[in-house]
Design a protein around this motif. Structure first.
Motif, mmCIF file in Angstrom:
data_model
loop_
_atom_site.group_PDB
_atom_site.id
_atom_site.type_symbol
_atom_site.label_atom_id
_atom_site.label_comp_id
_atom_site.label_asym_id
_atom_site.label_seq_id
_atom_site.Cartn_x
_atom_site.Cartn_y
_atom_site.Cartn_z
ATOM 1 N N GLU A 51 7.546 2.361 -14.153
ATOM 2 C CA GLU A 51 7.571 3.289 -15.277
ATOM 3 C C GLU A 51 8.692 4.321 -15.118
ATOM 4 N N PHE A 52 8.966 4.665 -13.863
ATOM 5 C CA PHE A 52 9.961 5.710 -13.602
ATOM 6 C C PHE A 52 11.385 5.176 -13.714
ATOM 7 N N LYS A 53 11.557 3.912 -13.358
ATOM 8 C CA LYS A 53 12.922 3.382 -13.266
ATOM 9 C C LYS A 53 13.726 3.560 -14.549
ATOM 10 N N PRO A 54 13.210 3.168 -15.724
ATOM 11 C CA PRO A 54 14.038 3.382 -16.925
ATOM 12 C C PRO A 54 14.308 4.861 -17.195
ATOM 13 N N LEU A 55 13.403 5.727 -16.770
ATOM 14 C CA LEU A 55 13.621 7.151 -16.990
ATOM 15 C C LEU A 55 14.719 7.666 -16.070
ATOM 16 N N ARG A 105 0.841 -1.205 0.000
ATOM 17 C CA ARG A 105 0.000 0.000 0.000
ATOM 18 C C ARG A 105 0.869 1.246 0.000
ATOM 19 N N ASP A 106 1.899 1.260 0.834
ATOM 20 C CA ASP A 106 2.730 2.458 0.930
ATOM 21 C C ASP A 106 3.612 2.643 -0.291
ATOM 22 N N SER A 107 3.924 1.531 -0.951
ATOM 23 C CA SER A 107 4.648 1.628 -2.211
ATOM 24 C C SER A 107 3.744 2.238 -3.273
ATOM 25 N N ALA A 108 2.498 1.777 -3.325
ATOM 26 C CA ALA A 108 1.545 2.329 -4.291
ATOM 27 C C ALA A 108 1.226 3.783 -3.971
ATOM 28 N N ALA A 109 1.365 4.146 -2.693
ATOM 29 C CA ALA A 109 1.110 5.538 -2.289
ATOM 30 C C ALA A 109 2.356 6.404 -2.442
ATOM 31 N N ASN A 110 3.370 5.847 -3.047
ATOM 32 C CA ASN A 110 4.587 6.615 -3.371
ATOM 33 C C ASN A 110 5.307 7.162 -2.149
ATOM 34 N N LEU A 111 5.256 6.390 -1.060
ATOM 35 C CA LEU A 111 6.029 6.793 0.110
ATOM 36 C C LEU A 111 7.385 6.106 0.117
ATOM 37 N N VAL A 112 7.363 4.834 -0.273
ATOM 38 C CA VAL A 112 8.587 4.038 -0.261
ATOM 39 C C VAL A 112 8.693 3.263 -1.564
ATOM 40 N N VAL A 113 9.880 2.770 -1.827
ATOM 41 C CA VAL A 113 10.095 1.907 -2.991
ATOM 42 C C VAL A 113 10.714 0.590 -2.531
ATOM 43 N N GLY A 165 21.010 2.545 -17.808
ATOM 44 C CA GLY A 165 19.896 2.201 -18.689
ATOM 45 C C GLY A 165 20.366 1.460 -19.929
ATOM 46 N N ASN A 166 19.404 0.929 -20.661
ATOM 47 C CA ASN A 166 19.706 0.133 -21.859
ATOM 48 C C ASN A 166 19.851 1.044 -23.061
ATOM 49 N N CYS A 167 20.941 1.765 -23.047
ATOM 50 C CA CYS A 167 21.211 2.756 -24.075
ATOM 51 C C CYS A 167 22.723 2.853 -24.226
ATOM 52 N N ILE A 168 23.173 3.748 -25.077
ATOM 53 C CA ILE A 168 24.606 3.910 -25.285
ATOM 54 C C ILE A 168 25.159 4.738 -24.137
ATOM 55 N N LEU A 200 17.081 5.885 -14.705
ATOM 56 C CA LEU A 200 18.361 5.292 -15.077
ATOM 57 C C LEU A 200 19.010 6.073 -16.210
ATOM 58 N N ARG A 201 18.194 6.503 -17.156
ATOM 59 C CA ARG A 201 18.746 7.250 -18.277
ATOM 60 C C ARG A 201 19.221 8.639 -17.874
ATOM 61 N N ASN A 202 18.973 9.003 -16.612
ATOM 62 C CA ASN A 202 19.572 10.215 -16.068
ATOM 63 C C ASN A 202 20.551 9.878 -14.948
ATOM 64 N N GLY A 203 21.022 8.648 -14.949
ATOM 65 C CA GLY A 203 22.101 8.261 -14.059
ATOM 66 C C GLY A 203 21.705 8.014 -12.628
ATOM 67 N N VAL A 204 20.422 7.793 -12.350
ATOM 68 C CA VAL A 204 19.962 7.675 -10.965
ATOM 69 C C VAL A 204 19.648 6.214 -10.644
ATOM 70 N N TYR A 205 20.460 5.653 -9.782
ATOM 71 C CA TYR A 205 20.249 4.299 -9.292
ATOM 72 C C TYR A 205 19.654 4.344 -7.895
ATOM 73 N N LEU A 206 19.045 3.244 -7.495
ATOM 74 C CA LEU A 206 18.715 3.076 -6.090
ATOM 75 C C LEU A 206 19.686 2.043 -5.531
ATOM 76 N N GLN A 207 20.476 2.444 -4.555
ATOM 77 C CA GLN A 207 21.426 1.527 -3.936
ATOM 78 C C GLN A 207 20.859 1.065 -2.597
ATOM 79 N N LEU A 208 21.713 0.417 -1.820
ATOM 80 C CA LEU A 208 21.222 -0.132 -0.561
ATOM 81 C C LEU A 208 20.743 0.952 0.394
ATOM 82 N N HIS A 209 21.487 2.008 0.514
ATOM 83 C CA HIS A 209 21.235 3.012 1.556
ATOM 84 C C HIS A 209 20.625 4.293 1.052
ATOM 85 N N ALA A 210 20.648 4.477 -0.218
ATOM 86 C CA ALA A 210 20.252 5.777 -0.767
ATOM 87 C C ALA A 210 20.265 5.654 -2.269
#
Lengths: 134, 549, 206
Positions: B35-39, A55-63, B120-123, B41-51
């Motif tokens: 939907e956001f993830k590929p976008l 729910r909180d993922s869908a509510a854009n609080l966490v990923v 991302g899956n690009c050059i 990534l194409r701007n260099g933004v990853y999600l890592q363990l802590h941040a």
């Protein structure tokens, strides 16, 4: 990730707007400290955590919320896998990072800890709000 | 170096505005994470363990002092005071807030920088020899071509959703300092038979789950055909690369499956169709881009006498540093300086904001305002007068970056590993630290030895091409390490071979030491480096050292 | 021109480009089947339209109205369709070749290229080959996972129309909120005037 539902688990995720590791607490808030995390000890409780996470993922609080298996020792929660231990404690090598400045001391912008307050993340800067007691 | 004109500047600003909009739509929920993830990534933004992690492009590893200072500023204001230089010549920040990233990108645009297509899956970022424009052993500076490729590949409408990432490297010397043969496309600039400039084109290299060395697809591509040929390769790859399995999706798999002749034939057919079209490079344009990379105004006066005899107690240390960390420059009186970001026991490739500022000052003052990032996580001051070496050394010592270990066993390449990366199975940085501490005292005796450590099979630490490679795996929930021997990312490209059963975190450090000690025992002499000794001896004596009871 | 130290480079005061994809770049004028319709699925020009095309399953009888066929059906029934008056369309899935259809392309008023997942970018190349190599001048339609951020790329490689079901994308199109980078570093199929100092290379979306 475990292939079966863990026996004793907490739900962990990354906060959407800043990526910081958080845990779901018993009152439904996401907190930065594992010590305040809600611990699921039965399949029903596990499912409850997962549903709140979804729910909180869908509510854009966490990923990427997921269950992390924990053990309990000396009154503390210890994640089982190295990966979660690293998530809880931070990179193991921070003491050796040149120039490392911990959160809160960095530069100009105070960190925001409470994700439940509506928050303009459009680049105009975070509104500092009440910091969740860790 | 290349300077943006109005078109380039407007382009990055529009891109920032577009990403700002995408971030807003993510936070509002209009875009979900899938939907956001590929976008992002194409701007260099990853999600890592802590941040989150922001990977900033450093095109062909070249930075000005102004750009380096901006990176230091970003580290200070938006991050936690440091950055990490990567094996693709880029820079990573490990703690940016998603909500801040559009502002960070705007600040980067102020100094002609961006984070476009660093994931991302690009050059991806086009890398090049970090000694380009300074070394005597190049045919010509490869960077103008890297810049041309960078522009052509930026937000290419047809190639933004490839089967997988696509990496290009350009070299111009028989000495491959960019691991060109381990790239999806490697370009080797050379003189063609007619006397003009052109390329040997290699395709299908890469590391990861299925490491492969690139194959020669065309030996004599004239420079004017560079973009049309690349476009043909990318089109064939986009259409026929596998999309069913991310571990089988790189062009190396296609080349391996069809054979280089079949791929070459398909590429040739398409290329001949488009060869004379809009992407044919006008000669005047190549020459015009080259002017941005013209040599600086070197001091043409005869060089001073050789560096004076040391007068201070650290004179021997300075001599060692000159011997180890400087490389011959094509201009008499100058040297190429390597700044090792591998202090003994330190974190490979990391630099604090203060160190970045100090290096920016050095670049401005002593290197015609230019600094380079190497794919081995070090920095380079490309044009330093011999007479200034002592001052540069002193300044580096003051910031703790004067270790004379370029190419030595403590000059370790390590990916961020499980300390940072969500993909990792094991930590790599602490292993690098402990190996460095264990072997530092003997590093000069050991000589050239490249250790490369990856925390997972994705091989961002290039472990397949380490003389000694280490791969972190997970075994029964614990960190475990495989040892590989005999790899090389240079012109003698070779993939390391796994030595045998793996080791725990303590065992792997011991294992490396045992391999090194066996090498020291068996080498023909101090002039036989590890890789040569390994080639001569084979792996048997090393396996015996590792595994015999 | 080198930038001066500290001077913010010129940019149009644009935070978001409000131009609608397809606007002003319709090089392939044709009969426009269907009326503008807020709930219609097909984006063309600057509005949604009803879909005048049917997509019967391979075994279904073909009505006497515009139909889109799969490649397999076309190959199987090609001769029998010779006398057909109603317009014909073709849908190509990623991975299906088009070179073997080169001689037939003139039979189709519409070709639909499928993006089964938005990450599957094969149809971008197929579109370019249809336009540049085969000279296809009919309607090129993007179907499947058609999302805001891909639409500018789709337009640039030659698509005219888009079947859009994703709610936020539909709203963004109607409100003219597709954020796009309007300067292009490489030539592509859509009608883009050369820009600035490198006409051989750079294009303007303006």
């Amino acid at each position: 990730m475990s292939k079966r539902a863990p026996d004793v688990a907490v739900l962990t995720a990354n906060r959407l707007h800043d990526g910081i590791v958080v845990f779901l607490s018993a009152n439904g808030r996401w907190v930065e400290s594992i010590e305040a995390a809600a611990v699921a000890r039965s399949p029903d409780e596990v499912r409850c955590l997962e549903e709140q996470g979804a729910r909180d993922s869908a509510a854009n609080l966490v990923v990427e919320p997921y269950l992390a298996e924990v053990g309990e020792a000396g009154g503390r929660l210890i994640p089982r896998r190295t990966r979660e231990r690293v998530r809880v404690e931070g990179p193991s090598i921070l003491d050796d990072v040149p120039g490392y400045v911990p959160a809160g001391e960095a530069g100009v912008r105070p960190l925001v800890s409470n994700v439940r307050v509506p928050h303009n993340a459009g680049g105009e800067g975070s509104d500092p709000v009440s910091v969740e007691a860790a | 170096m290349y300077r943006y004109d109005e078109f380039d500047a407007t382009f990055v600003r529009q891109r920032v505005a577009q990403f700002r909009d995408q971030v807003a739509r993510r936070v509002s929920g209009e875009l979900n994470e899938d939907e956001f993830k590929p976008l992002r990534l194409r701007n260099g933004v990853y999600l890592q363990l802590h941040a989150y992690m922001l990977r900033i492009a450093v095109p062909y590893g070249t930075l000005s002092s102004r750009q380096m200072r901006k990176l230091a500023h970003i580290a200070r204001v938006y991050d936690r005071g440091y950055g990490h230089f990567t094996t693709r010549q880029n820079l990573q920040f490990n703690w940016p807030r998603l909500s801040d990233i559009p502002d960070i990108l705007d600040e980067l645009a102020d100094v002609e920088m961006h984070a476009i297509q660093t994931s991302g899956n690009c050059i991806r970022n086009v890398t090049a020899d970090h000694f380009a424009g300074a070394t005597a052993d190049e045919v010509a500076d490869p960077r103008p071509y890297a810049e041309i490729i960078r522009q052509w590949s930026s937000l290419h409408p047809e190639f933004s959703f490839l089967p997988r990432k696509f990496k290009v490297a350009v070299i111009a010397s028989e000495h491959d300092r960019a691991a060109m043969k381990l790239h999806d496309i490697g370009l080797h600039l050379k003189r063609l038979d007619g006397g003009g400039l052109g390329f040997a084109v290699w395709v299908g290299g890469g590391m990861g789950r299925t490491p492969l060395i690139a194959k020669l697809i065309r030996d004599d591509l004239p420079e004017e055909d560079l973009l049309t040929y690349l476009e043909a390769i990318l089109r064939i790859y986009n259409l026929h690369g596998r999309r069913d399995n991310i571990y089988k999706a790189r062009i190396k798999i296609l080349v391996d499956a069809l054979g280089i002749e079949a791929v070459a034939a398909q590429v040739e057919e398409e290329w001949l169709r488009i060869r004379d079209g809009a992407l044919k490079l006008p000669e005047a344009e190549i020459r015009r881009i080259e002017t941005y990379f013209a040599p600086p105004a070197f001091d043409e006066r005869p060089p001073k006498a050789a560096v004076r005899a040391p007068v201070s107690h650290d004179g021997r240390a300075f001599d060692r540093w000159v011997a180890r960390n400087t490389h011959a420059h094509k201009q008499p009186g100058y040297a190429i300086v390597t700044i090792s970001l591998k202090p003994i026991g330190g974190i490979p490739g990391d630099a604090s904001a203060e160190q970045m500022d100090a290096i920016a000052d050095l670049a401005e003052r002593y290197s015609f305002d230019e600094v380079r990032v190497t794919h081995e996580q070090n920095l380079v001051l490309p044009h330093v007068r011999l007479g200034d070496l002592r001052e540069v050394y002193r300044a580096l010592k003051a910031i703790g970056l004067a270790e004379a270990n370029a190419g030595l066993v403590t000059d370790i390449i390590a990916c961020p590993g499980l300390d940072y990366c969500a993909l990792a199975n094991a930590r790599s940085i602490p292993i690098a630290q402990r190996i460095s501490e264990r072997l530092a005292a003997r590093q000069d005796q050991i000589g050239d030895l490249k250790i490369k450590i990856s925390g997972c099979i994705n091989a961002c630490g290039h472990h397949h091409v380490g003389h000694i490679g280490i791969l972190g795996v997970e075994k029964r929930g614990e960190e475990h390490y495989q040892l590989l021997l005999g790899g090389s990312g240079a012109e003698d490209a070779a993939l390391g071979a796994i030595s045998g059963p793996g080791f725990g975190p303590d065992g792997i450090v011991d294992a490396v030491e045992k391999v090194v000690e066996r090498y020291l025992e068996l080498r023909a002499g101090p002039d036989e480096p590890f890789l040569a000794a390994y080639a001569r001896l084979g792996d048997a004596p090393f396996k015996e050292a590792l595994y015999a009871a | 021109m080198p930038l001066d130290e500290g001077v913010r480079p010129l940019a149009p005061s644009l935070s978001v480009d409000l131009r609608r994809p397809g606007e002003g770049s319709d090089p392939f004028p044709q009969q426009a089947p269907g009326e503008p319709e807020p709930d219609g699925p097909i984006w063309r020009g600057s509005a949604f339209h009803t879909d005048a095309w049917a997509r019967p399953a391979d075994g279904e009888l073909l009505p006497d109205s515009p139909v889109i066929l799969s490649k397999a059906r076309w190959l199987a029934e090609r001769d029998g369709l010779a006398g057909r008056n109603a317009p014909l369309g073709l849908q190509i899935e990623p991975g299906e070749a088009i070179d073997d259809l080169a001689a037939d392309l003139g039979r189709f008023a519409l070709i639909a290229l499928s993006f089964p997942k938005f990450a599957d970018g094969r149809a971008f190349s197929t579109a370019r080959l249809l336009r540049d190599k085969h000279g296809f001048t009919g309607e090129l339609r993007a179907v499947g996972a058609v999302l805001s951020d891909q639409i500018p790329y789709m337009r640039r490689v030659g698509f005219d129309t888009y079947a859009v079901t994703h709610g936020p994308t539909r709203r963004a199109l109607v409100e003219g909120r597709i954020a796009e980078v309007t300067l292009h570093y490489q030539p592509s199929t859509a009608d883009e005037p050369p820009a600035g100092t490198r006409p051989w290379h750079r294009r303007s979306g303006e």
